[in-house]
Every structure is written in structure tokens, then in C-alpha cells.
Design a protein around this motif. Structure first.
Motif, short mmCIF file in Angstrom:
data_model
loop_
_atom_site.label_atom_id
_atom_site.label_comp_id
_atom_site.label_asym_id
_atom_site.label_seq_id
_atom_site.Cartn_x
_atom_site.Cartn_y
_atom_site.Cartn_z
N LEU A 24 40.90 18.10 -30.74
CA LEU A 24 41.81 19.18 -31.11
C LEU A 24 41.43 20.47 -30.38
O LEU A 24 40.29 20.67 -29.97
CB LEU A 24 41.75 19.42 -32.63
CG LEU A 24 42.02 18.21 -33.53
CD1 LEU A 24 41.84 18.59 -34.99
CD2 LEU A 24 43.41 17.65 -33.28
N SER A 25 42.41 21.35 -30.25
CA SER A 25 42.18 22.65 -29.64
C SER A 25 42.67 23.75 -30.59
O SER A 25 43.38 23.48 -31.56
CB SER A 25 42.92 22.75 -28.30
OG SER A 25 44.33 22.78 -28.50
N PHE A 26 42.30 24.98 -30.28
CA PHE A 26 42.70 26.11 -31.11
C PHE A 26 44.22 26.21 -31.20
O PHE A 26 44.79 26.51 -32.26
CB PHE A 26 42.12 27.41 -30.53
CG PHE A 26 42.49 28.64 -31.31
CD1 PHE A 26 41.74 29.06 -32.39
CD2 PHE A 26 43.62 29.38 -30.96
CE1 PHE A 26 42.08 30.19 -33.11
CE2 PHE A 26 43.97 30.51 -31.68
CZ PHE A 26 43.20 30.91 -32.75
N ILE A 55 45.16 10.93 -34.53
CA ILE A 55 46.49 10.59 -34.06
C ILE A 55 46.82 11.42 -32.82
O ILE A 55 46.23 12.49 -32.60
CB ILE A 55 47.56 10.82 -35.15
CG1 ILE A 55 47.60 12.30 -35.56
CG2 ILE A 55 47.30 9.93 -36.35
CD1 ILE A 55 48.68 12.62 -36.57
N PRO A 56 47.76 10.96 -32.00
CA PRO A 56 48.11 11.71 -30.79
C PRO A 56 48.90 12.98 -31.13
O PRO A 56 49.42 13.15 -32.24
CB PRO A 56 48.97 10.73 -29.99
CG PRO A 56 49.55 9.81 -31.04
CD PRO A 56 48.49 9.67 -32.08
N ALA A 57 48.99 13.87 -30.16
CA ALA A 57 49.75 15.11 -30.35
C ALA A 57 51.20 14.80 -30.65
O ALA A 57 51.78 13.85 -30.10
CB ALA A 57 49.63 15.98 -29.10
N GLY A 58 51.79 15.56 -31.55
CA GLY A 58 53.18 15.34 -31.92
C GLY A 58 53.51 16.06 -33.21
O GLY A 58 52.69 16.80 -33.76
N PRO A 59 54.70 15.88 -33.74
CA PRO A 59 55.13 16.58 -34.95
C PRO A 59 54.23 16.34 -36.15
O PRO A 59 53.98 17.27 -36.93
CB PRO A 59 56.54 16.02 -35.20
CG PRO A 59 57.01 15.56 -33.86
CD PRO A 59 55.79 15.05 -33.16
N LEU A 96 48.15 20.33 -39.23
CA LEU A 96 47.34 21.48 -38.84
C LEU A 96 48.06 22.81 -39.04
O LEU A 96 47.68 23.83 -38.47
CB LEU A 96 46.91 21.34 -37.38
CG LEU A 96 46.01 20.13 -37.07
CD1 LEU A 96 45.70 20.06 -35.59
CD2 LEU A 96 44.73 20.19 -37.90
N THR A 97 49.11 22.81 -39.87
CA THR A 97 49.85 24.03 -40.18
C THR A 97 49.57 24.44 -41.62
O THR A 97 49.67 23.62 -42.54
CB THR A 97 51.36 23.82 -39.99
OG1 THR A 97 51.62 23.53 -38.60
CG2 THR A 97 52.13 25.07 -40.38
N VAL A 98 49.20 25.69 -41.82
CA VAL A 98 48.92 26.25 -43.14
C VAL A 98 49.89 27.40 -43.40
O VAL A 98 50.07 28.27 -42.54
CB VAL A 98 47.47 26.75 -43.25
CG1 VAL A 98 47.23 27.42 -44.60
CG2 VAL A 98 46.49 25.60 -43.04
#
Length: 514
Positions: free
Chosen positions: A198-200, A156-160, A166-168
């Protein structure tokens, strides 16, 4: 369940650290026929919990972090079930198997080593959205969830929504929480190269700690170094902060900040197994643990030993003879559980033989933690090791502490393979729903009601048509299907001119229904 042996019957409740080691050492110390040992646990294996963070990070094969009861306990009677009641006044325990009815089990000596479970608070959303890290199943689920979220985020594209995936968020800054947090951060960093989309900077890791520091088992200076090291790796640590809500995965903090996430790992404390403690009549202390004296025998409110009852590990409040702990009892960790179990087995055998017991005394030699591949921390007194050498010490200690050489070799062999082949990040999340693919394409019989209704509808339609005149065409002929012979006779008559064959003199050969 009837017992045929006339030897004293020893019942071990729980097959974790303390339970497994008690049974293992009893097999070594007991003479043949001296006692009949039975161990009851709902799981068929002991989990080596210090390896759970590495299992979650794909550094250890899950099956290698457990010790199978039946393989390594040669003479112990292993029952895979739950102990749901202890009536020590009559020395009878209630065993509830996964299949069948509960039954009573009579014993002469009982050893309660039921361990601990995750301790949570009534925070909205935690029970529905968080996951602990006390079992091998939880560690595997955390690993597969992180891998699945990377797969979803890359599509999916970047966004909320991608940020949320990708949040832990890890709750709890003790040893268990820091190790899990650091290993998952290391794991996520290694995955970035496999996902070019994806990036860091797309990954976000937050640790929430209610106290003003992390890792109270080490010095303040060492804990600050750990925080600084994690900060360099893109991790955020929130001190003096509490989780107030986690509804729908939106982690609300006491600071007012809201962190949307799809993975919440809860490591904020443990409590004694409530099923066993509350289901029995053995004395407990204010924190809900079974009261024990230094030789690991259960004691009543007056401090007198309860005949035939023993306790060890996380479920027991064992006095700390070193005087180094604030509440006077040993902390619930693997180090104490293993050593208490070894002594308990010796003391129990001594009592059976009419000999004296020894008190448990273990001075903590230090603490060691892994912080991801090639990074760790070690503290012993004022001596602190950091980085690679501490990581080697961490793996060396736990590799040797893993019970049985068979399990040691499996872990060491896995580490050796990973050194050359890298982590194994195969995502097996679908194994949690093993019949999904089969059910999706499996042929099913038509519902019985529908099959019975179809012939009935046809029969009713036939009866209804029998009483109605058949439809006719423009020539006044019946639209019903005609017999072949009659139809052939009708065709020539229809083609001849009316002058040669007056219709009035030669009737049609077609039957009609009036």
C-alpha cells in the motif's frame, strides 16, 4: 433493596465524569456515618473521554483511559446496573440489574449525573453502518476496524474494493470530530510503512461538517490553520455539507458526491441520556436536559428548587454565570462536568449540615486539542499555540486532569514506552467474538433424533428381509452366509467330476430357502 443505615441516603445516578467525581469528593467531605452514598451505573468504570481519539489511534492502552469505580471509591456502595425510573415525588428509584428482577431503591437525596449519548438524525444507513466515539468500546472498535481494513486491503489488488476499505469518513467538525479525524489520519500514515503493498495515496480521509467552519471553540484564524494543516496530510474537509444517506456504506453528501467507505465515525453532537431523563419525573428544559440552578439543585418550571434533587454534567442544563455562552447554559464537556461535580459534592454536604450553597462559576480558560503525534492546537483568548508545543500542552493538561495518581502513572508510562517503542498497533478485532475459534472446532453430540432413527431403520430392515426369499447365485445356491462346517462340506462336492459323483444320486449339502 433494603438499607440498614439510619443516615441520609444519597443516590448518584451515573458513574461518568460528574457521577464519579461527586462520589469521590463526597467521600472526602462527609464525616464517618454522616450519609450513606450509593452510585449506580451500567458500567464498572468511568471513561476519560478526551483520551478516546488517542485510544482509537493506538497511542493509549484502552484500560488506561478508564477509572475503575470499585478500586477508587472506598466507602461508596457501587451498583453495576441501570436506573430505569425515578419517582422523586416518593423518593424512590427503580434499579434494573443485568441479572434478576428490577427493584426499588429509596433515597433522601438524588444526584442525576447520567451523562449524554451520541445524537443522531434519521439518515438512512447511519444507524446500521456508523459508529460513535463516546465510549471506550467504540474507540477500540474503530482502531481494530482500521487495522483489519489495512490487512484486507493489502491482500487484494488496487480497485474500488481496496479504496473502500482504506476510506474513512468522520461526521462532525467539533473538537471531538477533529481530534478523532486527525488522530486516525496520523495513525493510518504510520501504518503505511508496515504494508509494502500500500501507499499513502491509497488512503482517503473525509470530514463532513454542516457548518461553514470547524472547531467553533477556537478563533476562525486558528480553525483555518487546522484545516490547512490537515490538508497537507492528505485529509479532505467538506464544509457546508450534510450527509443525506449512508446505505451499504455509500456516504451520499448534499453536494451530490458519493464516498464508498467501510468506516463511518459519527461525532455530530450529543444529547442527555434519554433512559434516565424520560424515565423520571424531574423537570426538564426544551433540549431534554434536567433543569438546574447555579448551585446545581434541580428547579421546577417556576424556578423553585426541588427538595432533595441535584443534577450536573451533560445531563443537566446549568446556567452559565460568565455570560459567555449563547443559550445561557454550560456546554456539555468534561471541563464543566468535573468542576460542577466538585462543587455539587460541597453544596450537598452543606445542605445536610444546614449551611448555604455556592453557585457554579467557571470561566473557560482555553481549549486544547491533539492533532496526531507531535501536533496540536491551543487557544486561550487571543493567544494561539500550534504544532509541537500545543501538542505538549495537550498531553500535559490531560495527563494531569486524569483522576487518581494510579491512572496518571499508567497513562504517562504508556506515553513514555510509545516514545521509544512506537505505537502499539496489535489488531484484536477477534476479541469482539471471543468464542468463534472454540465454536468452530468444538465437538458436538449427534442430534438425538438421528441417533434414535438409525436403530429403528436397522430393525425395520431386518423385519422386512425375514419375509423375503434369499437371493441365489447362478448355480441356484442361496447367497446367504453359510455356517463354516456346511460350507466346507459343499466345496469337495462341487469340485468332483459329475461322472464319478452324479448329482442325482447324491444331493447337495447346501440348505436352500424356498
Amino acid at each position: 433493596m433494603p438499607q440498614n443505615s439510619t443516615a441520609p441516603r444519597i443516590l448518584i445516578v451515573g458513574g461518568g465524569y460528574a457521577g464519579f467525581y461527586t462520589a469521590w469528593k463526597l467521600e472526602k467531605h462527609l464525616r464517618k456515618g454522616e450519609a450513606d452514598v450509593t452510585m449506580v451505573d451500567p458500567l464498572p468504570y468511568m471513561t476519560y473521554q478526551p483520551f478516546l481519539p488517542e485510544v482509537a489511534a493506538g497511542s493509549i492502552e484502552p484500560r488506561h483511559a478508564v477509572v475503575t469505580h470499585r478500586r477508587h471509591l472506598k466507602t461508596t456502595n457501587v451498583i453495576t446496573a441501570k436506573v430505569t425510573g425515578i419517582d422523586h415525588a416518593n423518593k424512590v428509584a427503580t434499579i434494573t440489574p443485568p441479572v434478576g428482577e428490577p427493584y426499588e431503591f429509596a433515597y433522601d437525596q438524588i444526584v442525576v449525573t447520567a451523562g449524554a449519548v451520541s445524537r443522531t438524525f434519521p439518515i438512512p444507513g447511519i444507524a446500521d453502518n456508523a459508529i460513535g466515539l463516546k465510549t471506550i468500546e467504540e474507540a477500540v472498535a474503530v482502531r481494530d476496524r482500521l487495522l483489519s481494513n489495512f490487512d484486507k486491503a493489502a491482500a487484494i489488488p488496487a480497485g474500488p474494493e481496496r479504496d473502500r476499505l482504506l476510506t474513512v469518513v468522520v461526521v462532525g467538525g467539533g473538537f471531538a470530530g477533529i481530534e478523532a479525524f486527525a488522530e486516525l489520519r496520523s495513525f493510518a500514515s504510520s501504518l503505511i510503512s508496515k504494508y509494502p503493498q500500500l501507499s499513502f495515496d491509497d488512503t482517503h480521509f473525509h470530514l463532513i461538517e454542516a457548518m461553514g467552519r470547524i472547531m467553533p471553540e477556537v478563533s476562525l484564524e486558528t480553525s483555518k490553520w487546522v484545516m490547512k494543516d490537515l490538508g497537507k496530510r492528505g485529509a479532505f474537509i467538506h464544509l457546508d455539507t450534510q450527509v443525506t444517506s449512508a446505505v451499504d456504506g455509500n456516504v451520499e453528501l448534499s453536494t451530490g458526491e458519493v464516498i464508498p467507505t467501510d468506516l463511518i465515525v459519527w461525532t455530530a453532537g450529543v444529547m442527555a441520556n434519554p433512559t434516565v431523563v424520560r424515565g423520571g419525573d424531574l423537570p426538564t428544559e426544551q433540549r431534554g436536559r434536567i433543569s438546574a440552578q447555579a448551585d446545581l439543585r434541580v428547579v421546577d418550571a417556576d424556578g423553585n428548587p426541588v427538595e432533595g434533587a441535584w443534577a450536573a454534567g451533560d445531563v443537566a442544563a446549568v446556567p452559565d454565570k460568565t455570560g459567555g455562552l449563547p443559550d445561557g447554559t454550560c456546554v456539555p464537556n468534561a471541563q464543566h462536568a468535573v468542576r460542577q461535580a466538585k462543587l455539587l459534592a460541597k453544596n450537598l454536604v452543606a445542605v445536610l449540615r444546614g449551611e448555604g450553597t455556592k453557585d457554579y462559576f467557571h470561566k473557560n480558560l482555553g481549549a486544547v486539542a491533539g492533532l496526531g503525534l507531535y501536533n496540536g492546537v491551543f487557544q486561550s483568548g487571543k493567544i494561539a499555540l500550534k504544532g509541537f508545543i500545543a501538542w505538549v500542552a495537550h498531553r500535559g493538561y490531560h495527563g494531569l486532569a486524569m483522576p487518581t495518581w494510579e491512572r496518571k502513572w499508567r497513562v504517562l508510562w504508556g506515553w513514555w514506552n510509545n516514545l521509544w517503542l512506537g505505537r502499539d498497533f496489535a489488531n484484536l478485532a477477534a476479541v469482539q467474538h471471543p468464542r468463534a475459534a472454540f465454536e468452530e472446532f468444538a465437538a458436538r453430540p449427534r442430534p438425538a433424533v438421528a441417533e434414535a432413527a438409525a436403530p429403528a431403520a436397522q430393525k425395520n430392515a431386518a423385519k422386512s428381509d425375514a419375509g423375503k426369499p434369499a437371493p441365489v447365485n447362478d448355480a441356484g445356491e442361496s447367497a446367504e452366509k453359510k455356517p463354516a462346517a456346511k460350507a466346507d462340506a459343499a466345496k469337495p462336492a462341487a469340485k468332483k467330476p459329475a461322472a464319478k459323483k452324479p448329482a442325482a444320486k447324491k444331493p447337495e449339502s447346501v440348505e436352500t430357502t424356498v
